[in-house]
Design an enzyme around this catalytic site. Structure first.
Site, PDB file in Angstrom:
ATOM      1  N   ASN A  27       0.852  -1.191   0.000  1.00 25.31           N
ATOM      2  CA  ASN A  27       0.000   0.000   0.000  1.00 25.31           C
ATOM      3  C   ASN A  27       0.893   1.249   0.000  1.00 25.31           C
ATOM      4  O   ASN A  27       1.688   1.440   0.930  1.00 25.31           O
ATOM      5  CB  ASN A  27      -0.899  -0.041   1.248  1.00 25.31           C
ATOM      6  CG  ASN A  27      -1.836   1.137   1.305  1.00 25.31           C
ATOM      7  OD1 ASN A  27      -1.426   2.274   1.062  1.00 25.31           O
ATOM      8  ND2 ASN A  27      -3.085   0.903   1.633  1.00 25.31           N
ATOM      9  N   ASP A  33      -0.127   4.486  -0.156  1.00 25.30           N
ATOM     10  CA  ASP A  33      -0.799   5.738   0.242  1.00 25.30           C
ATOM     11  C   ASP A  33       0.129   6.701   0.970  1.00 25.30           C
ATOM     12  O   ASP A  33       0.050   7.919   0.802  1.00 25.30           O
ATOM     13  CB  ASP A  33      -1.956   5.447   1.221  1.00 25.30           C
ATOM     14  CG  ASP A  33      -3.092   4.671   0.592  1.00 25.30           C
ATOM     15  OD1 ASP A  33      -3.144   4.578  -0.643  1.00 25.30           O
ATOM     16  OD2 ASP A  33      -3.923   4.149   1.356  1.00 25.30           O
ATOM     17  N   HIS A  34       1.000   6.136   1.815  1.00 27.88           N
ATOM     18  CA  HIS A  34       1.792   7.015   2.686  1.00 27.88           C
ATOM     19  C   HIS A  34       2.867   7.796   1.943  1.00 27.88           C
ATOM     20  O   HIS A  34       3.429   8.747   2.486  1.00 27.88           O
ATOM     21  CB  HIS A  34       2.367   6.248   3.865  1.00 27.88           C
ATOM     22  CG  HIS A  34       1.286   5.858   4.845  1.00 27.88           C
ATOM     23  ND1 HIS A  34       0.360   6.759   5.304  1.00 27.88           N
ATOM     24  CD2 HIS A  34       0.958   4.679   5.395  1.00 27.88           C
ATOM     25  CE1 HIS A  34      -0.475   6.152   6.112  1.00 27.88           C
ATOM     26  NE2 HIS A  34      -0.144   4.878   6.188  1.00 27.88           N
ATOM     27  N   ARG A  80       3.219  18.789   2.479  1.00 30.77           N
ATOM     28  CA  ARG A  80       3.698  20.062   1.937  1.00 30.77           C
ATOM     29  C   ARG A  80       2.807  20.606   0.821  1.00 30.77           C
ATOM     30  O   ARG A  80       3.054  21.677   0.285  1.00 30.77           O
ATOM     31  CB  ARG A  80       5.111  19.870   1.369  1.00 30.77           C
ATOM     32  CG  ARG A  80       6.201  20.030   2.383  1.00 30.77           C
ATOM     33  CD  ARG A  80       6.309  21.485   2.837  1.00 30.77           C
ATOM     34  NE  ARG A  80       7.273  21.608   3.909  1.00 30.77           N
ATOM     35  CZ  ARG A  80       8.556  21.913   3.725  1.00 30.77           C
ATOM     36  NH1 ARG A  80       9.025  22.120   2.522  1.00 30.77           N
ATOM     37  NH2 ARG A  80       9.350  22.008   4.754  1.00 30.77           N
ATOM     38  N   HIS A 115      -5.637   3.590  -1.717  1.00 31.77           N
ATOM     39  CA  HIS A 115      -6.966   3.879  -1.173  1.00 31.77           C
ATOM     40  C   HIS A 115      -7.362   5.281  -1.619  1.00 31.77           C
ATOM     41  O   HIS A 115      -6.750   6.260  -1.185  1.00 31.77           O
ATOM     42  CB  HIS A 115      -6.895   3.785   0.361  1.00 31.77           C
ATOM     43  CG  HIS A 115      -8.214   3.941   1.050  1.00 31.77           C
ATOM     44  ND1 HIS A 115      -8.347   3.747   2.405  1.00 31.77           N
ATOM     45  CD2 HIS A 115      -9.453   4.263   0.609  1.00 31.77           C
ATOM     46  CE1 HIS A 115      -9.610   3.945   2.759  1.00 31.77           C
ATOM     47  NE2 HIS A 115     -10.294   4.277   1.682  1.00 31.77           N
ATOM     48  N   ARG A 172      -9.552   7.818  -0.904  1.00 34.99           N
ATOM     49  CA  ARG A 172     -10.500   8.183   0.155  1.00 34.99           C
ATOM     50  C   ARG A 172     -11.412   9.301  -0.312  1.00 34.99           C
ATOM     51  O   ARG A 172     -11.036  10.116  -1.153  1.00 34.99           O
ATOM     52  CB  ARG A 172      -9.748   8.632   1.414  1.00 34.99           C
ATOM     53  CG  ARG A 172      -8.979   7.526   2.120  1.00 34.99           C
ATOM     54  CD  ARG A 172      -8.433   8.029   3.445  1.00 34.99           C
ATOM     55  NE  ARG A 172      -9.498   8.211   4.396  1.00 34.99           N
ATOM     56  CZ  ARG A 172      -9.764   7.355   5.401  1.00 34.99           C
ATOM     57  NH1 ARG A 172      -9.011   6.300   5.590  1.00 34.99           N
ATOM     58  NH2 ARG A 172     -10.768   7.580   6.214  1.00 34.99           N
ATOM     59  N   ARG A 216      -7.290  12.574   1.224  1.00 35.73           N
ATOM     60  CA  ARG A 216      -6.221  13.067   2.113  1.00 35.73           C
ATOM     61  C   ARG A 216      -4.835  12.613   1.665  1.00 35.73           C
ATOM     62  O   ARG A 216      -3.834  13.163   2.103  1.00 35.73           O
ATOM     63  CB  ARG A 216      -6.468  12.664   3.563  1.00 35.73           C
ATOM     64  CG  ARG A 216      -6.339  11.186   3.815  1.00 35.73           C
ATOM     65  CD  ARG A 216      -6.383  10.886   5.284  1.00 35.73           C
ATOM     66  NE  ARG A 216      -7.731  11.020   5.832  1.00 35.73           N
ATOM     67  CZ  ARG A 216      -8.141  10.349   6.901  1.00 35.73           C
ATOM     68  NH1 ARG A 216      -7.310   9.542   7.533  1.00 35.73           N
ATOM     69  NH2 ARG A 216      -9.354  10.478   7.355  1.00 35.73           N
ATOM     70  N   HIS A 217      -4.778  11.573   0.822  1.00 36.99           N
ATOM     71  CA  HIS A 217      -3.450  11.191   0.299  1.00 36.99           C
ATOM     72  C   HIS A 217      -3.540  10.930  -1.208  1.00 36.99           C
ATOM     73  O   HIS A 217      -3.223  11.811  -1.985  1.00 36.99           O
ATOM     74  CB  HIS A 217      -2.809  10.037   1.098  1.00 36.99           C
ATOM     75  CG  HIS A 217      -3.739   8.954   1.563  1.00 36.99           C
ATOM     76  ND1 HIS A 217      -4.545   8.241   0.704  1.00 36.99           N
ATOM     77  CD2 HIS A 217      -3.963   8.454   2.805  1.00 36.99           C
ATOM     78  CE1 HIS A 217      -5.225   7.346   1.402  1.00 36.99           C
ATOM     79  NE2 HIS A 217      -4.913   7.461   2.680  1.00 36.99           N
ATOM     80  N   GLU A 267      -8.596   0.319  -2.844  1.00 32.62           N
ATOM     81  CA  GLU A 267      -9.505   0.334  -1.712  1.00 32.62           C
ATOM     82  C   GLU A 267     -10.428   1.537  -1.858  1.00 32.62           C
ATOM     83  O   GLU A 267      -9.972   2.616  -2.258  1.00 32.62           O
ATOM     84  CB  GLU A 267      -8.723   0.475  -0.405  1.00 32.62           C
ATOM     85  CG  GLU A 267      -7.808  -0.682  -0.106  1.00 32.62           C
ATOM     86  CD  GLU A 267      -6.942  -0.398   1.116  1.00 32.62           C
ATOM     87  OE1 GLU A 267      -7.161   0.611   1.813  1.00 32.62           O
ATOM     88  OE2 GLU A 267      -6.033  -1.184   1.347  1.00 32.62           O
ATOM     89  N   THR A 323      -8.347   2.994   8.532  1.00 30.46           N
ATOM     90  CA  THR A 323      -9.564   2.182   8.521  1.00 30.46           C
ATOM     91  C   THR A 323      -9.644   1.384   9.825  1.00 30.46           C
ATOM     92  O   THR A 323      -8.828   0.516  10.080  1.00 30.46           O
ATOM     93  CB  THR A 323      -9.524   1.212   7.314  1.00 30.46           C
ATOM     94  OG1 THR A 323      -9.000   1.911   6.194  1.00 30.46           O
ATOM     95  CG2 THR A 323     -10.887   0.683   6.997  1.00 30.46           C
ATOM     96  N   GLU A 379     -10.880  -9.609   2.731  1.00 30.61           N
ATOM     97  CA  GLU A 379      -9.615  -9.287   3.389  1.00 30.61           C
ATOM     98  C   GLU A 379      -9.911  -9.197   4.881  1.00 30.61           C
ATOM     99  O   GLU A 379     -10.728  -8.380   5.320  1.00 30.61           O
ATOM    100  CB  GLU A 379      -9.047  -7.969   2.860  1.00 30.61           C
ATOM    101  CG  GLU A 379      -7.734  -7.616   3.562  1.00 30.61           C
ATOM    102  CD  GLU A 379      -7.005  -6.437   2.910  1.00 30.61           C
ATOM    103  OE1 GLU A 379      -7.208  -6.172   1.700  1.00 30.61           O
ATOM    104  OE2 GLU A 379      -6.234  -5.786   3.636  1.00 30.61           O
ATOM    105  N   HIS A 418      -3.724  -4.895   7.710  1.00 30.56           N
ATOM    106  CA  HIS A 418      -3.871  -3.801   8.661  1.00 30.56           C
ATOM    107  C   HIS A 418      -2.979  -4.006   9.871  1.00 30.56           C
ATOM    108  O   HIS A 418      -3.139  -4.979  10.596  1.00 30.56           O
ATOM    109  CB  HIS A 418      -5.313  -3.582   9.129  1.00 30.56           C
ATOM    110  CG  HIS A 418      -5.541  -2.143   9.494  1.00 30.56           C
ATOM    111  ND1 HIS A 418      -5.126  -1.622  10.696  1.00 30.56           N
ATOM    112  CD2 HIS A 418      -6.051  -1.113   8.794  1.00 30.56           C
ATOM    113  CE1 HIS A 418      -5.414  -0.344  10.723  1.00 30.56           C
ATOM    114  NE2 HIS A 418      -5.971  -0.002   9.582  1.00 30.56           N
ATOM    115  N   GLY A 476       1.071  -1.499   4.359  1.00 30.97           N
ATOM    116  CA  GLY A 476       1.452  -0.141   3.982  1.00 30.97           C
ATOM    117  C   GLY A 476       2.399   0.509   4.956  1.00 30.97           C
ATOM    118  O   GLY A 476       3.607   0.622   4.725  1.00 30.97           O
ATOM    119  N   GLN A 477       1.837   0.937   6.088  1.00 36.73           N
ATOM    120  CA  GLN A 477       2.564   1.769   7.054  1.00 36.73           C
ATOM    121  C   GLN A 477       3.970   1.260   7.395  1.00 36.73           C
ATOM    122  O   GLN A 477       4.939   2.004   7.312  1.00 36.73           O
ATOM    123  CB  GLN A 477       1.708   1.872   8.332  1.00 36.73           C
ATOM    124  CG  GLN A 477       2.401   2.436   9.541  1.00 36.73           C
ATOM    125  CD  GLN A 477       2.488   3.959   9.504  1.00 36.73           C
ATOM    126  OE1 GLN A 477       1.637   4.624   8.912  1.00 36.73           O
ATOM    127  NE2 GLN A 477       3.505   4.506  10.137  1.00 36.73           N
TER     128      GLN A 477
END
Ligand code: PXP
Length: 265
Positions: free
Chosen positions: A6, A8-9, A17, A42, A44, A48-49, A69, A100, A150, A213, A235-236
């Site tokens: 993932n 997204d980050h 920025r 994802h 959203r 936001r990302h 997602e 999530t 999932e 997750h 992801g994270q």
């Protein structure tokens, strides 16, 4: 066992920025070189990302399958149908949440989810539902016509961190902080059992089974060794480690842990 990364980050860092760097599209070649099996993003509702332009370019340019997602919001589903990623994973979405937080309420939104699954499948998009490890929810998920579920590993990850990490974890885990070690051990065994049994139950119901997750380099092995799970989405922890070792190396290290756990079985 497949690994969906993932990304997204990467967009989270860009949005810090509000500029154009780092561009998540640049991750595509690195994911492929590092042996990832899938790109997960994802889109959203609050953007936001990942934004619409990212999603469009990622679906167009990725040599790996794209797992998108998304919530069941009709405007988002229209975008997904137009982009036609390889798969859509339907997730619950709350504006205020940091990530999530729980699985989809398939029982409470059965008709809407079933209609959404049908619409995505008309556009030749495979559908996965992000759910808590619960037999009733799995049975309902199969009835919606989805191809895959999932399983949400958040509870497992939180308890694992409480037991084995000396860093404070998420605010959700504060409750667990009051528990004794043996109570935590019991909760961890329960969470593992729920995931294991749910994976078996879902596979028997004809669903492919993914999990994700909160998975990281410490806790991934116990999940990767579950025989009915065919894919993990992470992801994270991978993006966090890439700050220290680079994205390619971070993915390779995760892949190695997953492969070792699979082969130990
Ligand atoms: N799978 C799903 C359905 C998710 O919503 C998320 C978080 O975006 C993940 C996997 C990845 O979770 P994490 O970033 O904690 O690895």
């Amino acid at each position: 066992m497949k690994l969906g990364v993932n990304i997204d980050h990467i967009a989270v860092l860009r949005e810090a920025r509000k500029i154009n760097d780092p561009d998540p599209v640049e991750a595509l070649g690195i994911l492929r070189r590092a042996g990832a099996d899938q790109v997960t993003i994802h889109l959203r509702e609050d953007r936001r990302h990942i934004n619409d332009y990212d999603a469009k370019r990622i679906v167009e340019l990725s040599a790996l399958p794209v797992n998108m997602e998304c919530s069941i919001d009709p405007a988002i589903i229209d975008i997904v149908c137009e982009l036609r990623p390889h798969r859509a994973t339907l997730v619950p979405e709350k504006r205020q949440e940091i990530t999530t937080e729980g699985g989809l309420d398939v029982l409470g939104n059965f008709d809407r989810i079933s209609e959404t699954v049908a619409k995505l499948k008309e556009h030749e998009i495979d559908v996965s539902l992000f759910i808590d490890p619960d037999f009733e929810v799995i049975a309902a998920s199969a009835d919606t016509g989805a191809d895959m579920v999932e399983l949400h590993t958040g509870e497992y990850a939180n308890i694992f961190a409480m037991l084995y990490s000396n860093l404070p974890h998420t605010p959700h885990a504060i409750e667990e902080l009051r528990l004794s070690r043996s109570e935590l051990q019991e909760r961890l065994s329960q969470a593992i059992g729920d995931l294991e049994n749910s994976a078996i139950y879902a596979a028997k119901a004809g669903l492919l089974v993914a999990a994700g997750h909160g998975l990281n380099y410490q806790n991934v092995s116990r999940i990767a060794e579950m025989p009915n799970i065919v894919e993990l989405n992470i992801g994270q922890s991978i993006i966090a480690r890439s700050v220290w070792v680079g994205l390619e190396q971070a993915i390779r290290q995760m892949k190695e842990l997953i492969d070792e756990a699979c082969h130990s079985h």
